[in-house]
Write a protein that holds these residues in place. Structure first.
Motif, mmCIF file in Angstrom:
data_model
loop_
_atom_site.group_PDB
_atom_site.id
_atom_site.type_symbol
_atom_site.label_atom_id
_atom_site.label_comp_id
_atom_site.label_asym_id
_atom_site.label_seq_id
_atom_site.Cartn_x
_atom_site.Cartn_y
_atom_site.Cartn_z
ATOM 1 N N VAL A 42 0.838 -1.202 0.000
ATOM 2 C CA VAL A 42 0.000 0.000 0.000
ATOM 3 C C VAL A 42 0.872 1.252 0.000
ATOM 4 O O VAL A 42 0.596 2.219 -0.710
ATOM 5 C CB VAL A 42 -0.965 -0.020 1.215
ATOM 6 C CG1 VAL A 42 -1.637 1.321 1.395
ATOM 7 C CG2 VAL A 42 -1.998 -1.103 1.038
ATOM 8 N N LYS A 43 1.944 1.246 0.791
ATOM 9 C CA LYS A 43 2.840 2.406 0.826
ATOM 10 C C LYS A 43 3.529 2.618 -0.514
ATOM 11 O O LYS A 43 3.734 3.752 -0.944
ATOM 12 C CB LYS A 43 3.888 2.237 1.925
ATOM 13 C CG LYS A 43 3.346 2.430 3.308
ATOM 14 C CD LYS A 43 4.421 2.246 4.349
ATOM 15 C CE LYS A 43 3.841 2.334 5.749
ATOM 16 N NZ LYS A 43 4.850 2.076 6.778
ATOM 17 N N ALA A 44 3.885 1.540 -1.187
ATOM 18 C CA ALA A 44 4.573 1.652 -2.468
ATOM 19 C C ALA A 44 3.635 2.166 -3.560
ATOM 20 O O ALA A 44 4.075 2.830 -4.492
ATOM 21 C CB ALA A 44 5.150 0.301 -2.876
ATOM 22 N N ALA A 45 2.344 1.901 -3.438
ATOM 23 C CA ALA A 45 1.400 2.291 -4.469
ATOM 24 C C ALA A 45 0.697 3.615 -4.162
ATOM 25 O O ALA A 45 -0.090 4.092 -4.972
ATOM 26 C CB ALA A 45 0.347 1.199 -4.659
ATOM 27 N N SER A 46 0.953 4.213 -3.018
ATOM 28 C CA SER A 46 0.230 5.431 -2.655
ATOM 29 C C SER A 46 0.721 6.614 -3.492
ATOM 30 O O SER A 46 1.884 6.714 -3.851
ATOM 31 C CB SER A 46 0.400 5.727 -1.169
ATOM 32 O OG SER A 46 1.744 6.002 -0.877
ATOM 33 N N ARG A 47 -0.195 7.490 -3.812
ATOM 34 C CA ARG A 47 0.102 8.692 -4.590
ATOM 35 C C ARG A 47 -0.393 9.900 -3.829
ATOM 36 O O ARG A 47 -1.237 9.802 -2.947
ATOM 37 C CB ARG A 47 -0.623 8.627 -5.938
ATOM 38 C CG ARG A 47 -0.266 7.428 -6.768
ATOM 39 C CD ARG A 47 -1.006 7.466 -8.070
ATOM 40 N NE ARG A 47 -2.445 7.566 -7.820
ATOM 41 C CZ ARG A 47 -3.363 6.919 -8.504
ATOM 42 N NH1 ARG A 47 -3.004 6.125 -9.465
ATOM 43 N NH2 ARG A 47 -4.628 7.067 -8.242
#
Length: 70
Positions: A42-47
């Motif tokens: 989730v952290k890697a995909a957050s924008r």
């Protein structure tokens, strides 16, 4: 000597690993690793959120002016 070859068989290793994984599935360690992996994903995909936000309000007056859809 054939009995000693039993422990070296590929299928025996596969069955052993499968049983170990099935035994470990419901432990807290596996669940903890799953949660940590989800958090990292989730952290890697957050924008950053966009500042282009549109609020669309549908009220009685709008329906009377435009008509019901469809």
């Amino acid at each position: 000597m054939k009995k000693l070859d039993f422990w070296k068989a590929d299928w025996f290793l596969g069955v052993l690993v499968t049983l170990l994984v099935l035994a470990a599935i419901n432990t807290d360690l596996v669940q903890s690793l799953e949660r940590k992996a989800y958090d990292l994903g989730v952290k890697a995909a957050s924008r950053t959120p966009s500042d282009k936000v549109a609020v669309i309000a549908i009220d009685k007056q709008s329906i009377d002016n435009i008509g019901r859809w469809p």
